[in-house]
Design a protein around this motif. Structure first.
Motif, PDB file in Angstrom:
ATOM      1  N   ASP A  24       2.783   7.182 -14.162  1.00 39.43           N
ATOM      2  CA  ASP A  24       1.947   6.375 -13.274  1.00 39.43           C
ATOM      3  C   ASP A  24       0.657   7.126 -12.945  1.00 39.43           C
ATOM      4  O   ASP A  24       0.460   8.280 -13.320  1.00 39.43           O
ATOM      5  CB  ASP A  24       2.707   5.992 -11.999  1.00 39.43           C
ATOM      6  N   LYS A  34      -0.519   8.327 -10.194  1.00 36.44           N
ATOM      7  CA  LYS A  34      -0.348   9.528  -9.374  1.00 36.44           C
ATOM      8  C   LYS A  34       0.029  10.719 -10.231  1.00 36.44           C
ATOM      9  O   LYS A  34      -0.534  11.810 -10.096  1.00 36.44           O
ATOM     10  CB  LYS A  34       0.737   9.275  -8.326  1.00 36.44           C
ATOM     11  N   PRO A  91      -5.372   1.880  -9.272  1.00 35.86           N
ATOM     12  CA  PRO A  91      -4.312   1.220  -8.522  1.00 35.86           C
ATOM     13  C   PRO A  91      -3.182   0.820  -9.449  1.00 35.86           C
ATOM     14  O   PRO A  91      -3.405   0.330 -10.540  1.00 35.86           O
ATOM     15  CB  PRO A  91      -5.004  -0.006  -7.908  1.00 35.86           C
ATOM     16  N   ASP A  92      -1.946   1.056  -9.020  1.00 38.50           N
ATOM     17  CA  ASP A  92      -0.788   0.849  -9.881  1.00 38.50           C
ATOM     18  C   ASP A  92      -0.459  -0.627 -10.008  1.00 38.50           C
ATOM     19  O   ASP A  92      -0.534  -1.388  -9.056  1.00 38.50           O
ATOM     20  CB  ASP A  92       0.433   1.578  -9.317  1.00 38.50           C
ATOM     21  N   SER A 133      -0.277  -1.744  -5.416  1.00 42.83           N
ATOM     22  CA  SER A 133       0.206  -0.819  -4.386  1.00 42.83           C
ATOM     23  C   SER A 133      -0.726  -0.774  -3.190  1.00 42.83           C
ATOM     24  O   SER A 133      -0.289  -0.729  -2.046  1.00 42.83           O
ATOM     25  CB  SER A 133       0.361   0.577  -4.990  1.00 42.83           C
ATOM     26  N   LEU A 134      -2.020  -0.789  -3.453  1.00 39.01           N
ATOM     27  CA  LEU A 134      -2.974  -0.702  -2.357  1.00 39.01           C
ATOM     28  C   LEU A 134      -2.876  -1.914  -1.445  1.00 39.01           C
ATOM     29  O   LEU A 134      -2.997  -1.800  -0.227  1.00 39.01           O
ATOM     30  CB  LEU A 134      -4.391  -0.569  -2.917  1.00 39.01           C
ATOM     31  N   LEU A 150       6.832   3.991  -1.339  1.00 31.24           N
ATOM     32  CA  LEU A 150       5.564   3.570  -1.930  1.00 31.24           C
ATOM     33  C   LEU A 150       4.439   4.543  -1.563  1.00 31.24           C
ATOM     34  O   LEU A 150       3.537   4.802  -2.365  1.00 31.24           O
ATOM     35  CB  LEU A 150       5.215   2.158  -1.456  1.00 31.24           C
ATOM     36  N   LYS A 167       4.820   7.380  -3.825  1.00 30.01           N
ATOM     37  CA  LYS A 167       4.435   7.013  -5.193  1.00 30.01           C
ATOM     38  C   LYS A 167       2.919   6.942  -5.340  1.00 30.01           C
ATOM     39  O   LYS A 167       2.383   7.332  -6.379  1.00 30.01           O
ATOM     40  CB  LYS A 167       5.067   5.664  -5.550  1.00 30.01           C
ATOM     41  N   TYR A 168       2.224   6.473  -4.324  1.00 27.31           N
ATOM     42  CA  TYR A 168       0.779   6.255  -4.444  1.00 27.31           C
ATOM     43  C   TYR A 168      -0.023   7.503  -4.082  1.00 27.31           C
ATOM     44  O   TYR A 168      -1.007   7.830  -4.743  1.00 27.31           O
ATOM     45  CB  TYR A 168       0.360   5.096  -3.548  1.00 27.31           C
ATOM     46  N   ARG A 214      -8.742   8.364  -2.621  1.00 21.20           N
ATOM     47  CA  ARG A 214      -7.333   8.647  -2.860  1.00 21.20           C
ATOM     48  C   ARG A 214      -7.137  10.131  -3.153  1.00 21.20           C
ATOM     49  O   ARG A 214      -7.756  10.681  -4.061  1.00 21.20           O
ATOM     50  CB  ARG A 214      -6.849   7.811  -4.044  1.00 21.20           C
TER      51      ARG A 214
END
Length: 853
Positions: free
Chosen positions: A208, A210, A241-242, A255-256, A277, A280-281, A664
């Protein structure tokens, strides 16, 4: 903010649906973080200042020469300024040097296997973007070296208490509605030799965003980032963004957007945070902070409830409190000695009725119970901590001997001592302010100024202390960073820990020195009537009110705690970013701003967001609050309630800041909260001792206890107020210190009273400490020893009773290990069937390229 995120999501949804129908990936780089070819994903972005190109300078120079040649034919020669020419030459050399360093830096990145694409000054003047992409081979190689745990094929079911799940269903955030919450993929450190264990059917989504950005920003790429040429790059950020897809139907979960709706919203303050989450982000380190903050906030709920009960107990029993009833009884007719020299006159004890009744709200029998409860609460709060992967440190390319570091160490020690002395000097200045303003108000001829003098002085002094604390916090933070840079620590982790320790020492002393003075020093070094202690010649040390300094301590704690939380923490975090955003918008025309929003790419929009400065300010804010809650909780039982209300807002405020206002951050792995846990542990130990001294020496709990069981004729507190007051013959005043208005009460005063345990003037040892004083002092010291040892013993017992790792989690860890072994056995036995399940064959190992730097 959620509307903005949704507007960003709509075109992405449309493009993905079209791509699904055409069975191809969306390739619009305006909507997706991809290179211009629409195939390679952006994993990291570096920005730098774009200088004027060399060709442009040469062309302009040639045009200038042609123009000068034409002018020379028609006009006399003009002499060029040598200073301007030298300055231009220096600027050109500096630009060329920066460009060469940047090119060398980029070449090092290419040797490491990274792919890059450059954008210079297309839409944002003077800013260039270096977009970095990590190919699949590089990701696999670095994931193996970093021992990243990646999900395997194996899915196991977590044992969940269904009753608890149903009860807390309304408190859970709405994240991943289409996924089974009690299912989890088994994770294992990634290895190129064991790729058959992992689901590599979609290589684009296996790592991902991240993880990809974390790989790019960690070794060996960090070596390239630490080159001197990195100074030419102004900011670093990663984006992407995922997009999570599962099942036959494409489920779009940005996710955002989920974080904005289910985390960064004040309307869902009662819900749990989506920690999974967040991790993860933003990465483990940020997720760990919010997980700790959430647990700490939940632990404040029982403390706040008990604190409110203790406060209500004081409100209910205030009418039955015998000492305050005696103070408020006008029939006692007790005349007190002046509280300052000359301008202050004699006064009646009954005028302190309000202060005595208010002090009982915080100084009652339930205070000791609450102090013991909070000591046990601290242990329970500290036991609840989390464990994640190990934190990697990166050594700096600096080798210094002890002799090289000695000047820096001496400078740091001297500077720290000097700054603590500055803090003490500031507190002393506020003490002089209180003494002088009280004397000035007593001298005033305005009746309104002469009323409520004590309350006015207490409140204004507390506000001044708050303003000084807020200002000096910023100064001390900057000085602590400067001292840490001077120290040149060997690793990033060492740098962070030393910076945190210095900042904590300075800010802790800044916040708590005025409170410590009020709790333990004020009113104890004043002397007695006829022999007062003076500072700076004529300033007489201030004394406490008749009910003691506990009420003033409570006022100082209340104003400092609320002021720091409302002004320094929340108002600054909300107001300063909004003000900066408003100033930026005023400089740009609205039409031009709308055009930029339509044409700018994602990384170009993120360039205008604020930089991420780390979690240290957030942690420091909570650590100081933890000190306010625990250190002097015996004098302010409402502190946990105020902390709880602040943290409920703080969680959502920080969430909104991370989601909408900051770039981020780079995902950083962490196994715990680091040095902050050590500081919390130390504060919990110190809090037991501090609360023992507050109960013994600041409150009247021990004097009341000694009087009731040793000196009271009927075993009650009747006569306690008279027992605490000593006698003074007014003829023994030092010359020039007696009150000028001796007939202020309407009669001549021959003997006045003051709060202390001293022999009367007619005894053989006038004004010496009495036997009651020594008995109470012995009882106070005995209480400190007993309280400290009993609470420490109970805390150690609770710490032993509660395991560090709950039983269900330890069982789950054991089951995961067994499943890993089972997975290995099955995969080894079924290697010949890998092609049937779609796994790629293992790729040959490739060595890690080394940087030429």
């Amino acid at each position: 903010d959620s509307i903005i995120v949704k507007s960003f999501l709509d075109p992405i949804i449309t493009s993905l649906r079209k791509a699904q129908q055409g069975n191809e990936r969306p390739k619009d780089p305006k909507l997706w973080p991809y290179f211009q070819d629409g195939l390679r994903r952006i994993d990291y972005v570096l920005t730098y200042h774009v200088q004027k190109p060399q060709s442009t300078r040469k062309q302009s120079a040639k045009s200038c020469l042609c123009f000068k040649f034409r002018r020379e034919q028609s006009s006399p020669p003009v002499h060029e300024d040598p200073e301007l020419a030298a300055q231009e030459q220096r600027l050109d050399y500096h630009e060329d040097d920066q460009r060469l360093r940047r090119e060398e830096f980029e070449e090092n990145l290419r040797e490491m296997g990274l792919e890059m694409e450059r954008e210079e000054g297309n839409k944002i003047p003077g800013v260039g973007f270096l977009k970095i992409h990590a190919p699949w081979e590089v990701l696999c190689r670095e994931a193996e070296f970093m021992k990243l745990k990646m999900p395997t094929f194996k899915v196991f079911v977590l044992k969940v208490n269904m009753f608890v799940q149903k009860v807390t269903a309304t408190l859970q955030p709405k994240v991943g509605e289409n996924r089974v919450e009690n299912e989890k993929y088994l994770s294992y450190p990634f290895s190129r030799e064991k790729q058959h264990l992992f689901d590599l059917s979609d290589r684009n989504s296996f790592f991902d965003s991240k993880t990809r950005s974390s790989i790019v920003s960690t070794n060996p790429f960090r070596k390239a980032f630490c080159l001197p040429s990195q100074g030419q790059f102004k900011t670093k950020c990663h984006l992407s963004p995922d997009l999570i897809t599962k099942g036959p139907d494409v489920i779009l979960i940005l996710s955002l957007q989920i974080l904005c709706e289910e985390w960064a919203s004040y309307s869902i303050f009662y819900k749990y945070q989506p920690i999974g989450l967040i991790r993860k982000y933003f990465g483990e380190k940020v997720g760990l902070y919010f997980a700790w903050l959430g647990v700490y906030t939940q632990m404040l709920i029982p403390a706040a409830i008990v604190g409110v009960i203790v406060f209500l107990y004081g409100c209910v029993t205030v009418e039955d409190n015998i000492p305050s009833m005696e103070v408020c009884d006008e029939r006692n007719n007790i005349t007190m000695c002046p509280i300052c020299d000359r301008v202050c006159s004699y006064w009646k004890l009954v005028t302190a009725c309000g202060t005595a009744r208010a002090s009982h709200l915080f100084d009652n029998a339930a205070t000791v119970f609450f102090a013991i409860f909070m000591a046990l609460w601290e242990i329970c709060a500290l036991i609840l901590h989390f464990c994640f992967n190990s934190l990697h440190t990166h050594p700096q390319n600096v080798k210094l001997t002890c002799r090289d570091r000695m000047p820096a160490y001496m400078t740091i020690i001297v500077m720290m001592v000097f700054l603590i002395c500055v803090t003490l000097a500031i507190v002393f200045g506020v003490v002089l302010y209180r003494v002088s303003i009280m004397t000035a108000l007593h001298m005033s001829s305005t009746p309104s100024f002469r009323t409520n003098i004590r309350a006015t002085v207490k409140t204004t002094a507390a506000i001044i202390n708050l303003i000084i604390i807020i200002i000096m916090d910023e100064v001390y933070g900057a000085i602590a960073r400067w001292l840490t840079i001077m120290e040149v620590p060997k690793t990033d982790k060492s740098f962070e820990e030393r910076l945190i320790f210095k900042t904590f020492i300075l800010k802790f002393a800044n916040a708590f020195t005025p409170i410590v003075y009020l709790a333990f020093f004020r009113g104890r070094i004043i002397g007695r009537p006829g022999k007062y202690i003076y500072v700076m010649g004529s300033y007489r040390m201030e004394e406490c009110a008749h009910a003691g300094c506990l009420m003033e301590l409570c006022i100082q704690l209340c104003i400092t705690m609320l002021g720091k939380q409302l002004i320094q923490n929340n108002l600054f975090e909300i107001g300063v970013p909004k003000l900066k955003k408003m100033l930026r918008q005023r400089k740009i025309d609205k039409k031009h701003q709308e055009e930029l929003d339509k044409t700018l790419h994602r990384h170009e929009k993120d360039h205008f967001l604020g930089p991420f400065v780390g979690l240290n300010p957030e942690y420091m804010e909570m650590i100081i609050q933890f000190g306010m809650v625990t250190l002097f909780v015996a004098s302010f039982p409402l502190a946990p309630l105020f902390a709880l209300l602040n943290n409920i807002i703080e969680i959502r405020l920080d969430a909104k800041k991370f989601v909408t206002e900051l770039r981020r951050p780079i995902a950083v792995r962490a196994k715990d909260i680091g040095i902050w846990y050590t500081l919390l542990r130390g504060l919990s130990k110190v809090a037991v001792i501090v609360n023992a001294f507050v109960i013994s020496f600041t409150s009247d709990f021990i004097p009341r206890l000694v009087y009731q069981y040793m000196y009271s004729p009927d075993g009650t507190l009747h006569g306690f107020v008279n027992h605490t007051l000593s006698y003074f013959n007014v003829s023994h005043f030092q010359p020039g210190t007696e009150p000028t208005e001796s007939m202020h009460l309407g009669y001549k005063v021959e003997v006045c009273r003051y709060k202390d345990y001293r022999d009367p003037p007619w005894s053989d040892t006038p004004y010496e400490f009495s036997r009651q004083f020594w008995a109470i002092l012995a009882a106070r010291l005995a209480f400190v020893i007993v309280f400290q040892n009993v609470v420490m013993l109970m805390s150690d017992f609770v710490d032993w009773l509660i395991p560090d790792i709950p039983k269900d989690i330890s069982i789950q860890i054991h089951n995961e290990r067994n499943l890993i072994v089972e997975l290995f056995m099955k995969q080894e036995q079924g290697k010949k069937y890998r092609n049937t399940i779609g796994d790629p064959s293992p790729q040959p190992l490739r060595s890690r390229p080394s940087s030429q730097a």
